[in-house]
Structures are given as C-alpha cells and as structure tokens.
Design a protein around this motif. Sequence first.
Motif, PDB file in Angstrom:
ATOM      1  N   GLY A 105       1.115  -1.284   0.260  1.00 56.36           N
ATOM      2  CA  GLY A 105      -0.252  -0.130   0.017  1.00 56.36           C
ATOM      3  C   GLY A 105       0.869   1.266  -0.079  1.00 56.36           C
ATOM      4  O   GLY A 105       2.052   1.199  -0.921  1.00 56.36           O
ATOM      5  N   GLY A 106       0.167   2.467   0.130  1.00 51.89           N
ATOM      6  CA  GLY A 106       1.250   3.779  -0.015  1.00 51.89           C
ATOM      7  C   GLY A 106       2.350   4.051   1.807  1.00 51.89           C
ATOM      8  O   GLY A 106       2.998   4.262   0.287  1.00 51.89           O
ATOM      9  N   PHE A 107       2.578   2.821   1.702  1.00 51.77           N
ATOM     10  CA  PHE A 107       3.853   2.578   2.961  1.00 51.77           C
ATOM     11  C   PHE A 107       4.737   2.507   2.351  1.00 51.77           C
ATOM     12  O   PHE A 107       6.011   2.768   2.108  1.00 51.77           O
TER      13      PHE A 107
ATOM     14  N   GLY B 229      -1.656   7.062   5.853  1.00 50.30           N
ATOM     15  CA  GLY B 229      -2.174   6.493   5.259  1.00 50.30           C
ATOM     16  C   GLY B 229      -3.162   6.147   6.496  1.00 50.30           C
ATOM     17  O   GLY B 229      -3.790   6.302   7.109  1.00 50.30           O
ATOM     18  N   HIS B 230      -4.589   5.464   5.648  1.00 48.98           N
ATOM     19  CA  HIS B 230      -5.211   5.187   6.390  1.00 48.98           C
ATOM     20  C   HIS B 230      -6.090   3.887   7.159  1.00 48.98           C
ATOM     21  O   HIS B 230      -6.692   3.685   7.679  1.00 48.98           O
ATOM     22  N   ASP B 231      -4.597   3.347   6.041  1.00 53.70           N
ATOM     23  CA  ASP B 231      -4.381   1.842   6.974  1.00 53.70           C
ATOM     24  C   ASP B 231      -3.768   0.965   6.935  1.00 53.70           C
ATOM     25  O   ASP B 231      -2.511   2.307   6.760  1.00 53.70           O
ATOM     26  N   ILE B 232      -3.071   0.219   7.236  1.00 55.96           N
ATOM     27  CA  ILE B 232      -1.231  -0.367   7.061  1.00 55.96           C
ATOM     28  C   ILE B 232      -1.599  -1.627   6.313  1.00 55.96           C
ATOM     29  O   ILE B 232      -2.959  -2.350   6.750  1.00 55.96           O
TER      30      ILE B 232
ATOM     31  N   ALA C 244     -11.485  -5.165 -10.203  1.00 53.76           N
ATOM     32  CA  ALA C 244     -12.235  -6.474  -8.822  1.00 53.76           C
ATOM     33  C   ALA C 244     -11.464  -6.760  -7.994  1.00 53.76           C
ATOM     34  O   ALA C 244     -10.064  -6.283  -7.907  1.00 53.76           O
ATOM     35  N   MET C 245     -11.698  -7.348  -6.886  1.00 57.05           N
ATOM     36  CA  MET C 245     -11.110  -7.588  -5.715  1.00 57.05           C
ATOM     37  C   MET C 245     -10.488  -8.590  -6.378  1.00 57.05           C
ATOM     38  O   MET C 245     -10.691  -9.865  -6.905  1.00 57.05           O
ATOM     39  N   ASP C 246      -9.069  -9.749  -5.749  1.00 57.97           N
ATOM     40  CA  ASP C 246      -8.462 -10.411  -6.015  1.00 57.97           C
ATOM     41  C   ASP C 246      -8.962 -11.813  -5.205  1.00 57.97           C
ATOM     42  O   ASP C 246     -10.019 -11.879  -4.347  1.00 57.97           O
ATOM     43  N   HIS C 247      -8.802 -12.148  -5.008  1.00 59.54           N
ATOM     44  CA  HIS C 247      -9.393 -13.693  -4.499  1.00 59.54           C
ATOM     45  C   HIS C 247      -7.894 -14.182  -3.583  1.00 59.54           C
ATOM     46  O   HIS C 247      -8.462 -15.448  -3.370  1.00 59.54           O
TER      47      HIS C 247
ATOM     48  N   ASP D 258      -4.147  -9.666 -13.612  1.00 56.52           N
ATOM     49  CA  ASP D 258      -4.300  -9.655 -12.063  1.00 56.52           C
ATOM     50  C   ASP D 258      -3.655  -9.572 -10.891  1.00 56.52           C
ATOM     51  O   ASP D 258      -2.135 -10.038 -11.258  1.00 56.52           O
ATOM     52  N   ASN D 259      -3.860  -9.796  -9.666  1.00 56.21           N
ATOM     53  CA  ASN D 259      -3.246  -9.876  -8.700  1.00 56.21           C
ATOM     54  C   ASN D 259      -2.491 -10.733  -8.638  1.00 56.21           C
ATOM     55  O   ASN D 259      -1.556 -11.566  -7.348  1.00 56.21           O
ATOM     56  N   HIS D 260      -2.441 -12.213  -9.568  1.00 53.41           N
ATOM     57  CA  HIS D 260      -2.434 -13.485  -9.279  1.00 53.41           C
ATOM     58  C   HIS D 260      -1.436 -14.006 -10.503  1.00 53.41           C
ATOM     59  O   HIS D 260      -0.526 -14.500 -10.189  1.00 53.41           O
TER      60      HIS D 260
HETATM   61  P1  DGT Z   1      -4.212   4.602   2.065  1.00 54.50           P
HETATM   62  O1  DGT Z   1      -5.143   5.827   1.908  1.00 54.50           O
HETATM   63  O2  DGT Z   1      -3.153   5.975   3.032  1.00 54.50           O
HETATM   64  O3  DGT Z   1      -4.236   3.076   2.740  1.00 54.50           O
HETATM   65  O4  DGT Z   1      -3.535   4.123   0.320  1.00 54.50           O
HETATM   66  P2  DGT Z   1      -3.184   3.355  -0.162  1.00 54.50           P
HETATM   67  O5  DGT Z   1      -2.639   3.151  -1.660  1.00 54.50           O
HETATM   68  O6  DGT Z   1      -2.658   2.597   0.788  1.00 54.50           O
HETATM   69  O7  DGT Z   1      -4.729   2.543  -0.667  1.00 54.50           O
HETATM   70  P3  DGT Z   1      -5.047   0.671   0.162  1.00 54.50           P
HETATM   71  O8  DGT Z   1      -5.094   0.477   1.135  1.00 54.50           O
HETATM   72  O9  DGT Z   1      -7.209   0.857  -0.313  1.00 54.50           O
HETATM   73  O10 DGT Z   1      -4.996  -0.605  -1.103  1.00 54.50           O
HETATM   74  C1  DGT Z   1      -3.523  -0.991  -1.373  1.00 54.50           C
HETATM   75  C2  DGT Z   1      -3.449  -0.878  -2.652  1.00 54.50           C
HETATM   76  O11 DGT Z   1      -3.913  -1.688  -2.138  1.00 54.50           O
HETATM   77  C3  DGT Z   1      -4.387  -0.166  -3.278  1.00 54.50           C
HETATM   78  O12 DGT Z   1      -4.121   0.670  -4.095  1.00 54.50           O
HETATM   79  C4  DGT Z   1      -5.055  -0.712  -4.371  1.00 54.50           C
HETATM   80  C5  DGT Z   1      -4.823  -2.432  -3.623  1.00 54.50           C
HETATM   81  N1  DGT Z   1      -5.919  -3.649  -4.341  1.00 54.50           N
HETATM   82  C6  DGT Z   1      -5.295  -4.126  -4.858  1.00 54.50           C
HETATM   83  N2  DGT Z   1      -6.319  -5.322  -4.859  1.00 54.50           N
HETATM   84  C7  DGT Z   1      -6.767  -5.011  -4.173  1.00 54.50           C
HETATM   85  C8  DGT Z   1      -8.095  -5.909  -3.927  1.00 54.50           C
HETATM   86  O13 DGT Z   1      -8.441  -6.886  -4.014  1.00 54.50           O
HETATM   87  N3  DGT Z   1      -9.038  -4.994  -2.791  1.00 54.50           N
HETATM   88  C9  DGT Z   1      -8.590  -3.391  -2.758  1.00 54.50           C
HETATM   89  N4  DGT Z   1      -9.464  -3.095  -1.635  1.00 54.50           N
HETATM   90  N5  DGT Z   1      -7.601  -3.203  -2.970  1.00 54.50           N
HETATM   91  C10 DGT Z   1      -6.998  -3.404  -3.901  1.00 54.50           C
END
Ligand code: DGT
Length: 376
Positions: A194-196, A203-206, A257-260, A339-341
């Motif tokens: 993710g962002g980190f 970030g909003h999560d880890i 799409a979400m991954d699996h 995709d993510n796989h």
């Molecule tokens: P933030 O808001 O500071 O947490 O920013 P990010 O970039 O960490 O965003 P986050 O936590 O919503 O998602 C992490 C990355 O993972 C984002 O680029 C989207 C990606 N991702 C890849 N596959 C999936 C999936 O199946 N579901 C979700 N929710 N995210 C996915």
Amino acid sequence: ESEVPLFTASKVSQYSCQRKTTLNNCNKKFTDAFEIMAENYEFKENEVFCLEFLRAASVLKCLPFPVTRMKDIQGLPCMGDQVRDVIEEIIEDGESSRAKDVLNDERYKSFKQFTSVFGVGVKTSEKWFRMGLRTLEEVKADKTLKLSKMQRAGFLYYEDLVSFVSKAEADAVSLIVKNTVCTFLPDALVTITGGFRRGKKIGHDIDFLITNPGPREDDELLHKVVDLWKKQGLLLYCDIIESTFVKEQIPSREVDAMDHFQKCFAILKLYTPSIDNSSYNTSKKCDMAEVKDWKAIRVDLVITPFEQYAYALLGWTGSRQFGRDLRRYATHERKMMLDNHALYDKRKLFMLHQVVVGTVPESKYSYAENSMLEEY
Ligand code: DGT
Ligand code: MG
C-alpha cells in the motif's frame, strides 16, 4: 547548452505505469479539485467521469512544474473538456467553482461523512440518504437501522480510524505482524504494501502481504495469527475472507475487481507507549487509569502462494490508479491480461478455451507462461 532536459508534453504517456511520478506534487491545487470532482462522481456511481478526473489528477502529479497557463497542458493526455474547464477556472480565479459547489452540496457532504465510517460504502450511503438521514449523528440516533458487525466497529472506533496512521505506527504494527506470523512460520515473508511501500508518510490503513517461500503452505496461518491476537487482547475487529482462487480462472474485466487471495480486514489495538507518564503525579493516579493508552488501527493482511507473490506485491503496492493503468496497458498494448495472481497471455487463454471445448488436446497447452514479464 541547457542541462535541464526539455519537458515534452506529447511524450507523457496516457498510462501512469509508463510515467515517473514523485511524491512531490506541484499541482496540488488542481489535483485536489479533480479528486473532489472524482469523489462526487463516485458517489453518483458515474465511473466514466470519476475515472476521467482521477486520470487527469494522475497526469498533473507527474509534471515537474506547476501549471500556470493553459498552454502548459497542451499535448498532455487525459485532458478532457470537463478537466480543462476546471483547470482554466483555477488559473483565472485561484479556485474551481464546480469543486466548491460539490463541497457545499448536501448529498456530497452526507456521503462524505457516511463513507468515512469503516464498512460504509456508496450503497449504504445511498440507502441512508434516501431515508432522509444527513449526518452521522442522525445515523447513530436512528435505532431502527440494522448495522453490520463491520459498521458497528466503524462507529465504535471512529475517531481513531479517521485520524491518519503515521509511519511510526506502521513500523510498530509491522513488528507485531512479523513477530506473530513468524511464531507459526519462521521463514514467512511479511511485506508492508500500500501507500507506505510507496514512501507515503501517512495512510488510512496498513497493508501487509504474507507468503511462505518454498513448497509449504498453511491455510490455517491467518486463523492462528488472529486467534493469538484475540488471546493477547490486541484484536478489536476481524473479518477473514477465504481464498476464492481457482487455477483456470480468467481475470475479471472489471476495473476495480477484488482479488481472490485469503485475506483479513482487521482493526488492531496498538498500545501507545509515547504517552508521557511523568506529567502525572501520584495523586492523579485515578485519572491515569482513564487515559486511553492505545489507538485502533486498520490493518489488511493478504496471504499469497509464493508463485503469485510478485503479482500480488505489484497489485497491493498501488496506487489504485497505477494498478488500473497497468492492467489497461497489459490489455491494450500487449494483448495480455494482468491481475493480482498472474499475467495471462490472451492467445493462450484462447487455447484454454479450445481445450475446454475439446478442439485442442491438453498436452499442447501450457498455462500462463510469464516470460513476457521481463519486458516490464
Ligand atoms: P491509503 O489510503 O493510505 O491506505 O492508500 P493505499 O494506496 O495504501 O490504498 P489501500 O490501502 O486502499 O489499498 C492498497 C492498494 O492495494 C491499493 O493500491 C489498491 C490495491 N489493491 C489491490 N488489490 C486489491 C483488492 O483486491 N482489494 C483492495 N481493496 N485493494 C486492492
Ligand atoms: Mg493502505
């Protein structure tokens, strides 16, 4: 004689995965307005206009200079009419009246509040808005609403969850995750994504990706990890999604799409030793017991088989726009599917289809060979 390479707008790729972008954004006043516009369209489930503004924001973020004249954006990709109008207005007036209207819009303001709750998306927001609810106070006061377990956790830890996660907190949680995973699988690879991973300071999560090099897989790992946290009193919320990956699956064409993978959306209790105890004298001991010495933190854990780890890492590192464009690039420029796989060769998928319908013998078919990955 100038050593600064000239910037050529026409050379800027329409795909963010083909552009170099630093965290230093010199066009924030434009991209902030675009992101407000995009979010409003997301709330209206208008994906086309939403993506138009997100793409434009992504393009301006890669520029090494601030835009000051319309001429500066000449030749750049993803600059549609709507986008140009907003840019023009910001150049002239310093702000966008359209973005300002959105910020003052009742529906936008309500959706913004509703979706800030963990577990509440556009669909739920729509439902609440149609019921006449406008603020989170009104939602909380409405005892007829049936909230999901996730939404109840979202309200319970609301203040903590809307405050940003710092890099220091991410590092602290990272240690906890690594230690716990390694008590069950000493060789496991635990990577922050993710962002980190992109170098962001907040970030909003880890997000974490977990894999075990070598042949051994442990479907129970995630359950063991969260069970231990439960016993230690560190787990405030957890939702485990089991893996839905099947080998012969064709990647989804959906943009988001979400991954699996097997994964877990959790809220962890992170103790904050930084609270300065010296400021309390002994007579105030009773007060001290009231001081909350922990913070609720959103943590995503994703488990991947080792052979899919590279794709999962690419997908989960983000940003979301980078991921969307990588997939779009694979589809349109390489006639492949990502995709993510895995990275799939469409011609081989066609072969697979023929295997299934029985026109090509299985022995002639090799699935998703990834030699073309080297080109990336
Ligand atoms: P933030 O808001 O500071 O947490 O920013 P990010 O970039 O960490 O965003 P986050 O936590 O919503 O998602 C992490 C990355 O993972 C984002 O680029 C989207 C990606 N991702 C890849 N596959 C999936 C999936 O199946 N579901 C979700 N929710 N995210 C996915
Ligand atoms: Mg994240």
